[in-house]
Design a protein around this motif. Structure first.
Motif, PDB file in Angstrom:
ATOM      1  N   GLU A 196       0.835  -1.204   0.000  1.00 39.23           N
ATOM      2  CA  GLU A 196       0.000   0.000   0.000  1.00 39.23           C
ATOM      3  C   GLU A 196       0.872   1.257   0.000  1.00 39.23           C
ATOM      4  N   TYR A 197       1.942   1.238   0.804  1.00 42.54           N
ATOM      5  CA  TYR A 197       2.879   2.357   0.834  1.00 42.54           C
ATOM      6  C   TYR A 197       3.568   2.507  -0.517  1.00 42.54           C
ATOM      7  N   MET A 198       3.908   1.378  -1.133  1.00 46.15           N
ATOM      8  CA  MET A 198       4.581   1.383  -2.425  1.00 46.15           C
ATOM      9  C   MET A 198       3.736   2.090  -3.482  1.00 46.15           C
ATOM     10  N   VAL A 199       2.461   1.790  -3.526  1.00 47.66           N
ATOM     11  CA  VAL A 199       1.581   2.396  -4.521  1.00 47.66           C
ATOM     12  C   VAL A 199       1.549   3.919  -4.354  1.00 47.66           C
ATOM     13  N   LYS A 200       1.503   4.385  -3.113  1.00 46.17           N
ATOM     14  CA  LYS A 200       1.517   5.835  -2.863  1.00 46.17           C
ATOM     15  C   LYS A 200       2.820   6.455  -3.340  1.00 46.17           C
ATOM     16  N   ALA A 201       3.955   5.780  -3.050  1.00 47.17           N
ATOM     17  CA  ALA A 201       5.261   6.300  -3.440  1.00 47.17           C
ATOM     18  C   ALA A 201       5.401   6.364  -4.958  1.00 47.17           C
ATOM     19  N   ILE A 202       4.930   5.324  -5.636  1.00 44.11           N
ATOM     20  CA  ILE A 202       5.011   5.279  -7.096  1.00 44.11           C
ATOM     21  C   ILE A 202       4.166   6.392  -7.717  1.00 44.11           C
ATOM     22  N   THR A 203       2.988   6.607  -7.160  1.00 43.49           N
ATOM     23  CA  THR A 203       2.114   7.682  -7.655  1.00 43.49           C
ATOM     24  C   THR A 203       2.762   9.042  -7.435  1.00 43.49           C
ATOM     25  N   ASN A 204       3.362   9.252  -6.253  1.00 43.32           N
ATOM     26  CA  ASN A 204       4.025  10.519  -5.953  1.00 43.32           C
ATOM     27  C   ASN A 204       5.206  10.774  -6.881  1.00 43.32           C
ATOM     28  N   GLN A 205       5.860   9.696  -7.319  1.00 42.07           N
ATOM     29  CA  GLN A 205       7.019   9.819  -8.199  1.00 42.07           C
ATOM     30  C   GLN A 205       6.608  10.128  -9.635  1.00 42.07           C
ATOM     31  N   GLY A 206       5.322  10.033  -9.929  1.00 43.87           N
ATOM     32  CA  GLY A 206       4.849  10.372 -11.265  1.00 43.87           C
ATOM     33  C   GLY A 206       4.576   9.172 -12.152  1.00 43.87           C
ATOM     34  N   TYR A 207       4.789   7.961 -11.611  1.00 50.45           N
ATOM     35  CA  TYR A 207       4.451   6.763 -12.387  1.00 50.45           C
ATOM     36  C   TYR A 207       2.936   6.578 -12.411  1.00 50.45           C
ATOM     37  N   SER A 208       2.461   6.007 -13.503  1.00 46.19           N
ATOM     38  CA  SER A 208       1.047   5.664 -13.596  1.00 46.19           C
ATOM     39  C   SER A 208       0.827   4.318 -12.928  1.00 46.19           C
ATOM     40  N   ILE A 209      -0.255   4.202 -12.179  1.00 43.28           N
ATOM     41  CA  ILE A 209      -0.565   2.942 -11.509  1.00 43.28           C
ATOM     42  C   ILE A 209      -0.800   1.830 -12.524  1.00 43.28           C
ATOM     43  N   GLU A 210      -1.165   2.211 -13.759  1.00 46.54           N
ATOM     44  CA  GLU A 210      -1.381   1.207 -14.808  1.00 46.54           C
ATOM     45  C   GLU A 210      -0.084   0.480 -15.160  1.00 46.54           C
ATOM     46  N   GLU A 211       1.070   1.107 -14.845  1.00 44.32           N
ATOM     47  CA  GLU A 211       2.349   0.470 -15.153  1.00 44.32           C
ATOM     48  C   GLU A 211       2.564  -0.781 -14.305  1.00 44.32           C
ATOM     49  N   LEU A 212       1.766  -0.935 -13.244  1.00 45.26           N
ATOM     50  CA  LEU A 212       1.852  -2.120 -12.399  1.00 45.26           C
ATOM     51  C   LEU A 212       0.953  -3.258 -12.892  1.00 45.26           C
ATOM     52  N   ASP A 213       0.120  -2.961 -13.869  1.00 45.14           N
ATOM     53  CA  ASP A 213      -0.898  -3.944 -14.288  1.00 45.14           C
ATOM     54  C   ASP A 213      -0.292  -5.286 -14.678  1.00 45.14           C
ATOM     55  N   GLU A 214       0.774  -5.266 -15.484  1.00 48.29           N
ATOM     56  CA  GLU A 214       1.377  -6.522 -15.942  1.00 48.29           C
ATOM     57  C   GLU A 214       1.915  -7.328 -14.764  1.00 48.29           C
ATOM     58  N   LEU A 215       2.465  -6.628 -13.773  1.00 52.61           N
ATOM     59  CA  LEU A 215       2.989  -7.319 -12.598  1.00 52.61           C
ATOM     60  C   LEU A 215       1.858  -7.979 -11.815  1.00 52.61           C
ATOM     61  N   TYR A 216       0.742  -7.273 -11.663  1.00 50.83           N
ATOM     62  CA  TYR A 216      -0.419  -7.870 -10.987  1.00 50.83           C
ATOM     63  C   TYR A 216      -0.920  -9.103 -11.753  1.00 50.83           C
ATOM     64  N   VAL A 217      -0.964  -9.006 -13.073  1.00 52.73           N
ATOM     65  CA  VAL A 217      -1.421 -10.131 -13.895  1.00 52.73           C
ATOM     66  C   VAL A 217      -0.506 -11.336 -13.713  1.00 52.73           C
ATOM     67  N   ASN A 218       0.801 -11.115 -13.721  1.00 55.03           N
ATOM     68  CA  ASN A 218       1.753 -12.219 -13.577  1.00 55.03           C
ATOM     69  C   ASN A 218       1.699 -12.838 -12.190  1.00 55.03           C
ATOM     70  N   LEU A 219       1.466 -12.019 -11.175  1.00 51.22           N
ATOM     71  CA  LEU A 219       1.313 -12.559  -9.822  1.00 51.22           C
ATOM     72  C   LEU A 219       0.075 -13.456  -9.729  1.00 51.22           C
ATOM     73  N   GLU A 220      -1.012 -13.012 -10.345  1.00 54.09           N
ATOM     74  CA  GLU A 220      -2.237 -13.819 -10.329  1.00 54.09           C
ATOM     75  C   GLU A 220      -2.045 -15.116 -11.127  1.00 54.09           C
ATOM     76  N   ARG A 221      -1.257 -15.037 -12.180  1.00 58.26           N
ATOM     77  CA  ARG A 221      -0.985 -16.238 -12.975  1.00 58.26           C
ATOM     78  C   ARG A 221      -0.198 -17.254 -12.139  1.00 58.26           C
ATOM     79  N   LEU A 222       0.759 -16.776 -11.382  1.00 58.12           N
ATOM     80  CA  LEU A 222       1.508 -17.666 -10.495  1.00 58.12           C
ATOM     81  C   LEU A 222       0.585 -18.321  -9.477  1.00 58.12           C
ATOM     82  N   TYR A 223      -0.323 -17.520  -8.917  1.00 60.89           N
ATOM     83  CA  TYR A 223      -1.273 -18.052  -7.939  1.00 60.89           C
ATOM     84  C   TYR A 223      -2.098 -19.181  -8.566  1.00 60.89           C
ATOM     85  N   ASN A 224      -2.587 -18.958  -9.784  1.00 59.82           N
ATOM     86  CA  ASN A 224      -3.429 -19.968 -10.440  1.00 59.82           C
ATOM     87  C   ASN A 224      -2.677 -21.280 -10.645  1.00 59.82           C
ATOM     88  N   ILE A 225      -1.397 -21.191 -10.997  1.00 61.63           N
ATOM     89  CA  ILE A 225      -0.582 -22.400 -11.182  1.00 61.63           C
ATOM     90  C   ILE A 225      -0.494 -23.185  -9.880  1.00 61.63           C
TER      91      ILE A 225
END
Length: 416
Positions: free
Chosen positions: A305-334
């Motif tokens: 949760e802290y990471m997301v705030k820091a990334i947003t403050n740094q000017g990154y778009s939260i959408e840039e994390l989307d692929e990482l979230y997808v890959n984490l969910e893929r690992l979970y499914n396996i």
């Protein structure tokens, strides 16, 4: 004799700018025609004065060694019981050793160092950085600004050789010298560890051309073309000059990166019960996950949760994390499929195996272009996904939203 590190601002900041002059130079290397130096101009910037101390690295460098004067001085000193303080030119590697000792003795309290070097000073810096990386695997130097540095040598040194055949600095500056071959090979070998380096070169520089002023395998975005010659590139006349504005931009970005790094560090989680009603916690409880794993999941969720705030403050778009979230969910499914097939005997084993896989794949399948996202945050991101009611991430074989609602109802009733 000046000290090897001459501070012009020393207020116990954690970050230090060190200016390193070149061949036959001194601290006046940085002074423009109005006698205002580049360090002094930078210190007028509020963000520089508030975040950095500033100093000059001093070392001996002359075109010619006056050996006779040193010899006479030495004899007179011996006869009258005085030690001679005469100096002589020494090679660039020896000068980098001097820089290393100076930083170790004068700069032990600093966390981060920025080297701003002109001409031969950049080779001294480069050799020092390599030694630090080879010896410690790390360096306090986090940013290196290279101004007209002859990374591949200077043809001027061939002329200088005729005037000063015995000057080791001139010999080291010659193209394809043994020193340059070694330092450039070592620099390439340390790729991935070397600090961010920006290469400034003068378009009117007849001493060090563009090709010589940049190291090997340098992307264009790290090169800065300047309408200067070799000698005025380090002494901008105004704050509108490309060199000044470029260095200011580099330092401002560096300051922001330090703040980002601080915000991305793992923060110790104090379990005060505030997360107990989060869906990811209830899902873990329903699956009868061990309390140590639940505590660890709370910690990683908290830091994600802290990471997301820091990334947003740094000017990154939260959408840039989307692929990482997808890959984490893929690992979970396996891993959940293996759990359903009986390969894992319990929900605890499912959680452990998944966490182990996240650790193993941190630099491969779960790699991200956003810096400083570590394993702890990635594990927490999995719990962020599980926290959604719409998420399919559960830790029990039989699960539903109704199970979650019933668990919460029973728990709340027992606490009445």
């Amino acid at each position: 004799m000046k000290p090897p590190l001459e501070f012009i601002k020393n207020e116990d900041k954690k970050n230090l700018l060190i200016f390193i002059h070149g061949f036959t130079g001194d601290s006046n290397t940085w002074a423009n025609s109005q006698k205002q130096s580049l360090p002094e101009m930078l210190l007028e910037e509020e963000f520089v004065s508030q975040n950095f101390d500033v100093g000059y690295f001093n070392y001996f460098t002359k075109l010619l060694d006056f050996k006779k004067a040193r010899f006479t001085s030495g004899i007179v000193g011996t006869l009258f019981g005085r030690s001679s303080r005469a100096q002589k030119n020494i090679g660039i590697k020896s000068l980098s050793d001097h820089l290393k000792s100076t930083i170790e003795i004068y700069c032990s309290d600093y966390d981060n160092i920025v080297l701003i070097a002109h001409s031969m000073g950049g080779l001294i810096s480069k050799s020092y950085i390599i030694d630090e990386l080879e010896e410690n695997g790390d360096t306090k130097v986090k940013l290196f600004l290279s101004l007209a540095v002859p990374h591949k040598g200077s043809n001027w040194a061939n002329i200088g050789k005729r005037l000063a055949k015995s000057n080791p600095q001139v010999m080291d500056l010659m193209p394809m010298s043994d020193f340059l071959d070694q330092v450039n090979d070592d620099w390439i070998q340390q790729k991935g560890k070397i600090p961010k380096t920006i290469y400034y070169y003068g378009q009117f520089d007849e001493v060090v051309g563009e090709k010589e002023a940049t190291s090997y395998q340098v992307p264009k975005k790290l090169k800065v073309a300047c309408n200067y010659d070799h000698f005025n590139i380090c002494k901008p006349e105004s704050k509108d000059s490309i060199v000044y504005r470029g260095i200011k931009k580099n330092l401002l970005e560096f300051k922001d990166e330090l703040q980002f790094s601080k915000e991305m560090k793992t923060v110790k989680f104090v379990d005060d019960g505030k997360l107990d009603d989060e869906n990811f916690v209830l899902k873990l409880l329903i699956a009868d996950i061990h309390h140590h794993l639940i505590k660890d999941s709370k910690q990683t969720f908290f830091n994600a949760e802290y990471m997301v705030k820091a990334i947003t403050n740094q000017g990154y778009s939260i959408e840039e994390l989307d692929e990482l979230y997808v890959n984490l969910e893929r690992l979970y499914n396996i891993h959940f499929t293996k759990f359903l097939d009986g390969e894992y005997k319990s929900s605890n084993e499912l959680v452990n195996k998944l966490y182990e896989d996240i650790l193993d794949r941190d630099k491969e399948f779960l790699e991200t272009t956003i810096p400083l996202i570590k394993v702890n945050q990635k594990t927490g991101m999995l719990q962020q996904l599980a926290n959604s009611l719409d998420s399919d991430i559960w830790w029990a074989k039989n699960h539903s939203i109704k199970d979650l609602e019933e668990f919460r109802r029973v728990r709340d009733k027992s606490e009445e």
